[in-house]
Design a protein around this motif. Structure first.
Motif, PDB file in Angstrom:
ATOM      1  N   ASN A 107       0.794  -1.228   0.000  1.00  0.00           N
ATOM      2  CA  ASN A 107       0.000   0.000   0.000  1.00  0.00           C
ATOM      3  C   ASN A 107       0.824   1.273   0.000  1.00  0.00           C
ATOM      4  N   ARG A 109       1.698   2.672   2.651  1.00  0.00           N
ATOM      5  CA  ARG A 109       1.100   3.411   3.767  1.00  0.00           C
ATOM      6  C   ARG A 109       1.389   2.692   5.068  1.00  0.00           C
ATOM      7  N   LYS A 113      -5.552  -0.363   4.125  1.00  0.00           N
ATOM      8  CA  LYS A 113      -6.772   0.232   3.599  1.00  0.00           C
ATOM      9  C   LYS A 113      -7.971  -0.389   4.303  1.00  0.00           C
TER      10      LYS A 113
END
Length: 179
Positions: A107, A109, A113
């Protein structure tokens, strides 16, 4: 004889230069491939999980202590932060796993998600990473177009590289960052 020696020196120089510039990208590609394939054995070779966990724990605890210092007039906030500080080790140990690294690599991140976001988005290719050479034996990888507030830090191990740290953003505890 001199031409052979000169040729060998030139070959070694070219190979060394090629390694210097290409090996960080190859290391990140190796991490990405192992993570996406779920190859836990390969991830254990590339990621120094104890070092990564320790780096995140120390950064997280330092930021929590700074927040506690800001909130010292609010007894409930200090009590809550002290309680949370006691849970940091267990929480980080549960997050920094092969599955957690896979989510970060995939991701780009720090957080996975949500199912609502995943339903909206079409399947996409894994995050792309920018590589910044810090020194001869260290480089940082940050996600392109993603959460640039964190970086994966690799350290040279022989001719290869190990993920040894994840640099967290300095403002991780800011309420304005929470979503």
């Amino acid at each position: 004889m001199n031409k052979v020696i000169l040729g060998a020196v030139a070959l070694i120089t070219v190979a060394g230069t090629g390694w210097y510039f290409a090996s960080p990208s190859m290391a990140m590609a190796g991490l990405r491939d192992a993570a996406l394939q779920g190859d836990k054995d390969e991830l254990a070779e590339i990621v120094d999980f104890p070092a990564v966990r320790d780096s995140i724990k120390s950064q997280f605890k330092a930021q929590m202590a700074a927040e506690m210092a800001k909130e010292q007039n609010n007894g409930f906030a200090v009590l809550g932060a002290a309680f949370a500080m006691g849970m940091v080790d267990t929480m980080i140990d549960g997050v920094i796993t092969p599955e957690g690294i896979k989510a970060m690599v995939e991701n780009g991140r720090l957080k996975a998600k949500t199912s609502a976001n995943a339903a909206e988005a079409e399947p996409k290719k894994p995050a792309e990473w920018e590589i910044e050479r810090v020194s001869f034996d260290k480089f940082r990888a940050t996600p392109k177009g993603g959460d640039k507030a964190f970086a994966m830090v690799f350290k040279r191990d022989g001719l290869g590289w190990d993920l040894v740290e994840i640099d967290l953003p300095d403002n991780l505890m800011d309420k304005s960052r929470a979503q």
